[in-house]
Design a protein around this motif. Sequence first.
Motif, PDB file in Angstrom:
ATOM      1  N   PHE A 196       6.677   7.715  80.259  1.00 40.90           N
ATOM      2  CA  PHE A 196       7.176   7.105  81.495  1.00 40.90           C
ATOM      3  C   PHE A 196       6.172   6.073  82.029  1.00 40.90           C
ATOM      4  O   PHE A 196       6.561   5.014  82.520  1.00 40.90           O
ATOM      5  CB  PHE A 196       7.377   8.228  82.526  1.00 40.90           C
ATOM      6  N   SER A 197       4.899   6.382  81.914  1.00 40.67           N
ATOM      7  CA  SER A 197       3.852   5.481  82.421  1.00 40.67           C
ATOM      8  C   SER A 197       3.582   4.331  81.465  1.00 40.67           C
ATOM      9  O   SER A 197       3.264   3.218  81.879  1.00 40.67           O
ATOM     10  CB  SER A 197       2.552   6.264  82.647  1.00 40.67           C
ATOM     11  N   LEU A 198       3.705   4.611  80.173  1.00 43.33           N
ATOM     12  CA  LEU A 198       3.303   3.628  79.163  1.00 43.33           C
ATOM     13  C   LEU A 198       4.311   2.493  78.990  1.00 43.33           C
ATOM     14  O   LEU A 198       3.920   1.311  78.886  1.00 43.33           O
ATOM     15  CB  LEU A 198       3.119   4.346  77.817  1.00 43.33           C
ATOM     16  N   VAL A 199       5.593   2.828  78.920  1.00 45.61           N
ATOM     17  CA  VAL A 199       6.595   1.847  78.479  1.00 45.61           C
ATOM     18  C   VAL A 199       6.583   0.547  79.296  1.00 45.61           C
ATOM     19  O   VAL A 199       6.463  -0.539  78.717  1.00 45.61           O
ATOM     20  CB  VAL A 199       8.007   2.478  78.423  1.00 45.61           C
ATOM     21  N   PRO A 200       6.686   0.596  80.624  1.00 42.68           N
ATOM     22  CA  PRO A 200       6.741  -0.686  81.346  1.00 42.68           C
ATOM     23  C   PRO A 200       5.440  -1.486  81.268  1.00 42.68           C
ATOM     24  O   PRO A 200       5.460  -2.706  81.360  1.00 42.68           O
ATOM     25  CB  PRO A 200       7.067  -0.284  82.787  1.00 42.68           C
ATOM     26  N   ARG A 201       4.307  -0.802  81.085  1.00 51.77           N
ATOM     27  CA  ARG A 201       3.043  -1.532  80.913  1.00 51.77           C
ATOM     28  C   ARG A 201       3.086  -2.367  79.633  1.00 51.77           C
ATOM     29  O   ARG A 201       2.667  -3.517  79.598  1.00 51.77           O
ATOM     30  CB  ARG A 201       1.845  -0.565  80.813  1.00 51.77           C
ATOM     31  N   ILE A 202       3.564  -1.750  78.570  1.00 56.16           N
ATOM     32  CA  ILE A 202       3.611  -2.451  77.283  1.00 56.16           C
ATOM     33  C   ILE A 202       4.661  -3.566  77.347  1.00 56.16           C
ATOM     34  O   ILE A 202       4.440  -4.669  76.830  1.00 56.16           O
ATOM     35  CB  ILE A 202       3.898  -1.456  76.134  1.00 56.16           C
ATOM     36  N   VAL A 203       5.783  -3.287  78.000  1.00 52.73           N
ATOM     37  CA  VAL A 203       6.824  -4.316  78.154  1.00 52.73           C
ATOM     38  C   VAL A 203       6.235  -5.557  78.835  1.00 52.73           C
ATOM     39  O   VAL A 203       6.447  -6.690  78.388  1.00 52.73           O
ATOM     40  CB  VAL A 203       8.021  -3.768  78.969  1.00 52.73           C
ATOM     41  N   ASP A 204       5.473  -5.337  79.898  1.00 50.55           N
ATOM     42  CA  ASP A 204       4.913  -6.477  80.631  1.00 50.55           C
ATOM     43  C   ASP A 204       3.902  -7.254  79.805  1.00 50.55           C
ATOM     44  O   ASP A 204       3.763  -8.465  79.948  1.00 50.55           O
ATOM     45  CB  ASP A 204       4.272  -6.004  81.944  1.00 50.55           C
ATOM     46  N   MET A 205       3.168  -6.553  78.942  1.00 51.75           N
ATOM     47  CA  MET A 205       2.195  -7.235  78.087  1.00 51.75           C
ATOM     48  C   MET A 205       2.874  -8.022  76.993  1.00 51.75           C
ATOM     49  O   MET A 205       2.346  -9.027  76.519  1.00 51.75           O
ATOM     50  CB  MET A 205       1.323  -6.206  77.352  1.00 51.75           C
ATOM     51  N   ALA A 206       4.016  -7.502  76.517  1.00 47.26           N
ATOM     52  CA  ALA A 206       4.591  -7.977  75.254  1.00 47.26           C
ATOM     53  C   ALA A 206       5.293  -9.319  75.384  1.00 47.26           C
ATOM     54  O   ALA A 206       5.536  -9.983  74.375  1.00 47.26           O
ATOM     55  CB  ALA A 206       5.542  -6.928  74.691  1.00 47.26           C
TER      56      ALA A 206
END
Lengths: 365, 365
Positions: A196-206
């Motif tokens: 839950f914590s990881l997914v949107p962080r990676i989305v924003d980086m990608a």
Amino acid sequence: MKTELCERFGIEVPIFGFSHAVEVVAAVTNAGGYGVYGATRRLAEEITDEVAQIRAAVGERPFGLDLVIPNKVPEKNDRAELEKLVPEAHRRFIDGLETKYAVPKPSEPGMRTRFIRSEEIQDSQIAAVAESDVNMVALGIGCPPEVVKLMKSKGKTTVALVGQERHAARALEAGVDLLVAQGYDAGGHTGQVGTFSLVPRIVDMAGSVPVLAAGGVATGRHIAAALTLGAQGVWIGTAFLMTEEYRPHLSEGEMDALLNAQATDTVISRAESGKPFRQTRSAWSEEWTLPDAPAPLSHPLHDVLVGDILGAIIEHDIRPLQHYGAGQGIGWFDRLRPVSEVMNTLVREGDLALARSYQFSGETA
Amino acid sequence: MKTELCERFGIEVPIFGFSHAVEVVAAVTNAGGYGVYGATRRLAEEITDEVAQIRAAVGERPFGLDLVIPNKVPEKNDRAELEKLVPEAHRRFIDGLETKYAVPKPSEPGMRTRFIRSEEIQDSQIAAVAESDVNMVALGIGCPPEVVKLMKSKGKTTVALVGQERHAARALEAGVDLLVAQGYDAGGHTGQVGTFSLVPRIVDMAGSVPVLAAGGVATGRHIAAALTLGAQGVWIGTAFLMTEEYRPHLSEGEMDALLNAQATDTVISRAESGKPFRQTRSAWSEEWTLPDAPAPLSHPLHDVLVGDILGAIIEHDIRPLQHYGAGQGIGWFDRLRPVSEVMNTLVREGDLALARSYQFSGETA
């Protein structure tokens, strides 16, 4: 259930299904998803053969293959040399477990750990994959830029599994086509940041690189939530363990461990491979946490130590020690179903969850 | 952003904001959410006073209060008796840290741990809460049926925070009005099941009892995803640490630790209270993981051991040891904002994410 990724990759639903069984991989692809074969413990010639089997089963539909390529492995697959590096205390610990749980020797020593990961083995696996007609190559651990480049030059989609932002930065730098943000909730080798914590962080980086969510994706609601978090699809492993197609690949003890487990019955342990690996809790994981237990060795040396006993535990059905890699979604699965039914259920529920979520939005007013 | 829960509880948006600061609680409530005051380290007379302060600030809007009521605590608050139970090795370990990091004694020993949790203290806290006009009582740890019954008889909404299905079953049995499914991703005292994996399991168990998602809720996308998973709202703590209203409650060292932390910079440690507690990683958490460190004591005995040194670390600004309870959403917060701005951003982004997710549904066709 559609995202941009469906058209781009020629699939009907944005569900990537990971499995160590060619039957499951083919069934996921044939159900409109993207099957991915976990080939990391397979020899080059087996990979060639198994890719051909899957291709025969799926026709022109796309499927992928997953390898792990850790940074530091021995140069050669010299088992005798590696055996010398195993500390005596570790040998004694394993001997103690064999006595305590009455584990006979395996009938074919060296069978489960047929090879120790080495540069030699990895190079041959990479070459076999590059020459095969698999559509996608996923890197479960490690993301060497030269491998990404090679696979892209062969027209293959490249994917990296990442458990934290630092890994994602490296994979983006290497030029992968797709990221899998795999959270702590996942089965198998995994990290410390919750899905839950990881997914949107990676989305924003990608940026423009699409992201799949992995780790705990067990229901259509999870898929809908993953898309809401900004992922373009999901990567699922655990759900496909409890399938008719996977059944021949499990011992009775492994199947029972999986069917009876809830989320709280899984545990991350280095006892499987030397790297953190979520599995069903068993005497195997627990024994390594006792005060007198040694720390697991590094990967791949740990494989040399535990390969035979892990093989024997399955061969001789030593129940208290039997376990299997599984994620925190395991509690949702308590019976065997065909892969196609698993897929249909996920899609149907996901579509409903997405349609329903709209009603909560203030934008409706 | 609306769910059924909004009308039922008289709030505008389904965001519950937990804080140890009355200013933050009031600001969350005044921004249309539901502020919840973390009162567990406050004495009965302070609780009475602080509830009155919040009431004066919010008028008739609802707000809540959070207590932890662990099963086993000493009967009386007899510090001298408890001090005798602390092992000598633990004293030596703390002395060693004081020497290694040059931590002076606190100017007022016993200040930070002004009281040790005991039945006596808990009973007085419960009585003060029951007699106050707070609208809701949340139980962060433990869920005694008699407390739920008492609070309901006083017309208060009762809430239990749960980290696994077993806890949820107990809380539902006790008759709570609302469950908070708090996942591993959360700051402070937390469990082992990832938020993504936990929420829909608790939703399915809870039937008509609404569920809030907690643990890593840091953006509007997280709120949208939580609703998609079946929650009717969210419970947020970490986001409200990095606010202008909370600033006076942090030391410089604590604020810097929070502002600079990413998800991978938080760690679950029993070194804070004796129970697993997610906090920013620091020399404090790391020292307790070294091979020669003793295991933390049980709660509340651990408080007796560490109270003075934790107080002194803050008082004397011992940077390497400074840390703060925070969840894996911490990476989203790198500057101070007013609570109202945090709330507005969450709602705006949540509405957009919900509206956007509809497009992925096959049901649109």
